[in-house]
Design an enzyme around this catalytic site. Sequence first.
Site, short mmCIF file in Angstrom:
data_model
loop_
_atom_site.label_atom_id
_atom_site.label_comp_id
_atom_site.label_asym_id
_atom_site.label_seq_id
_atom_site.Cartn_x
_atom_site.Cartn_y
_atom_site.Cartn_z
N CYS A 1 0.83 -1.20 0.00
CA CYS A 1 0.00 0.00 0.00
C CYS A 1 0.87 1.26 0.00
CB CYS A 1 -0.92 0.00 1.21
SG CYS A 1 -1.87 1.52 1.35
N ASN B 1 -14.02 8.72 -2.63
CA ASN B 1 -14.63 7.52 -3.20
C ASN B 1 -14.35 6.40 -2.24
OD1 ASN B 1 -15.24 8.89 -5.61
ND2 ASN B 1 -13.25 8.39 -6.49
N HIS C 1 -6.71 1.76 1.17
CA HIS C 1 -6.39 2.59 2.34
C HIS C 1 -7.35 3.78 2.42
CE1 HIS C 1 -3.15 3.69 5.29
NE2 HIS C 1 -3.90 4.78 5.28
N HIS D 1 -8.77 7.06 2.24
CA HIS D 1 -8.24 8.32 1.71
C HIS D 1 -9.27 9.00 0.84
CE1 HIS D 1 -7.79 5.82 -1.88
NE2 HIS D 1 -7.57 6.90 -2.59
N GLN E 1 -9.59 12.60 -2.07
CA GLN E 1 -8.81 13.33 -3.07
C GLN E 1 -9.28 14.78 -3.12
OE1 GLN E 1 -8.03 11.20 -6.87
NE2 GLN E 1 -9.57 9.77 -6.12
ZN LIG Z 1 -2.43 1.30 3.57
#
Ligand SMILES: [Zn+2]
Length: 368
Positions: free
Chosen positions: A79, A182, A193, A195, A197
């Site tokens: 990742c 998303n 992971h 997250h 944007q």
């Molecule tokens: Zn990760």
Amino acid sequence: MAGTILTHPTSRTVTELADGRRLIYYDRGGAAPRNAVDRRPLDPQVPGSEVRLDPVTGDRVTIAAHRQARTYQPPAEECPLCPSRDGRLSEIPAEDYQVAVFENRFPSLAGPPADPAREAGGLWTAGPGAGRCEVVCFTADHDASFADLTPERARLVLDAWTDRTAELSALPGVEQVYCFENRGAEIGVTLAHPHGQIYAFPFTTPRTARTAARAAEHRAATGRNLFEDLLAAERAHGGRTVLTGEHWTAFVPFAARWPYEVHLYPHRRVPDLTALDEPQRAEFPRLYLDLLRRFDRLFGAGRTPYISAWHQAPAGQRGGLALHLELFTIRRSADKLKYLAGVESGMDAFVNDVTPEDAARRLREVAP
Ligand SMILES: [Zn+2]
């Protein structure tokens, strides 16, 4: 302007990755020094995307062929958003972090603003894909999701979104800053992971342009603001309200396009995140986490795929628009997804199988 938007106890540390991209750590409450060095041998990317104007619809389309090579669903041990530890080097050199934001290695938009001479091209008008694309890592915990964050961490993410909005809005050529998440492979997420944007667009997005036109029509017809009227009407009606706080209200819109769709507005209208006051900021984490947890309970076990989208006023249009968050899922039942097929993709005309009133009732019933 950058940095001035943050209030104690949030701090930010600006660093640089091996290929020159910026990485910013956001921390609350005295974190370790953020001085780890990126030791990867990285070549600078040359994005070279282009924004073309569709002569038929007037919409702008970003052509970004270089993105075909981007990382796609790597295994967890590779990742790129986990911290760098145990000899493994990621996009984030620190061994641990709270919230980290960095420039996307495969950006759709990057670089300085368009050359006006090149923009004017008759039927075929195009310019460089100027702007900025950033990645926001919500937590170092690979297996968490936004809904798992503490209110304090969600507040730190809000502070990071706000700081990025202030700084990116000030870049030459940037017209609109869009923070979004998303979530879920069903949405097309390429990294598991947790997250989000940020896109700093060199133009006003088609949806915002249509919204601004509607607000101007409403102003001309009534003398009032569309969003203030809408929020007052939804709060008075109550049938589509999902939850309400002292400073924010969440409701399913009257003409929802998605099976489960919620819009979250601050009661006092502001153009963008930088204009929220402290009471609005302080209340947001609790309400947003509540909404996300309701989404996860809609279909029994498992995480509901969703898109969470901050709508912010573009530069030069701060008067008539209203900051709000639109949260929706493409899931319409435990085993069915809503696909954008012929009617939606071909004609931009949505058909929704769930009434907004039923959706609101379900979302009220699944209170965490
Ligand atoms: Zn990760």
